[in-house]
Scaffold this motif. Sequence first.
Motif: not given
Length: 289
Positions: A72, A75, A79, A111, A202
């Motif tokens: 991530r 990413y 995310w 997260e 996202d």
Amino acid sequence: MLENIFEAERSKLMSLCYRMLGERAGAEDAVQDTWLKWAAADIDKIDNPAAWLRKVATNIAIDTLRSARRQREIYVGPWLPEPLVHQDPQASDHPFELAQDCELALLWALERLTEKERAAFILREAFDASYAELADTLGTTQAACRQLVSRSQKKLQDTGPRFDATPEEIAELSQRFFMAIMAENFDAALSLLAPDSVAISDGGAKKRAARRPLSGGAEIMQVFRALYERAKEEQGWTNQMSVVNSNPALLRYSYGQIESVTTLAPDQTGKIAWIYIMRNPDKLGVVAH
């Protein structure tokens, strides 16, 4: 016998792993790995199968999450956790029905926690695990687990969205906001946003999306307005109110194929604090209109 005991706990394990990982496929893999360990275990020596399975699933999810965090970090764009889209509210989405009540705002906020903070919070708050079970699962002391839970609660309180809003409150606010957006009454929609509201989209580099969170009502509405102005020039767009992770959501379709999911969470004043926009097709799956 082995399979029957495992099947009785499968939905709870799916819910646990989905909350830990924020991804449907990752949760399914973690539960499958748990089954393999269960099938190889000597169950005659296991006093509490449900607690044993939660412990194994939790630790598999922790290991998976550590690996996922590295992915991530590279990413493209923000995310966001994967939504559970309820196309038929009357139908069970086995085996994820017990995970559907986990708000996307909470999954996103989780997260910010370490892997052990996340596990301690989920096991304590969602599964009512005792501190003795937490200590055994995480390989630490009960006192340390109390600190993990307390620290995670403090971090979540500081994220902005509320997690104690009633379903009725979220439904009423969502209805007003989405109806204003669909009617292109952007001034009315703007009035519902908190001054420090945040919108996160996202696209996963597969669909166009903001590469950073949008901050404040003015910037958020500027982007919403541009999107809907562009949509008017194109064909095949439709909107539908639906339910995602047990909360109201706006689904946008392009020629019958889902293109985005938008949902929200309020702050302490009842204004919109957080807007979630999922456009990554890998996380939307094949959802036909």
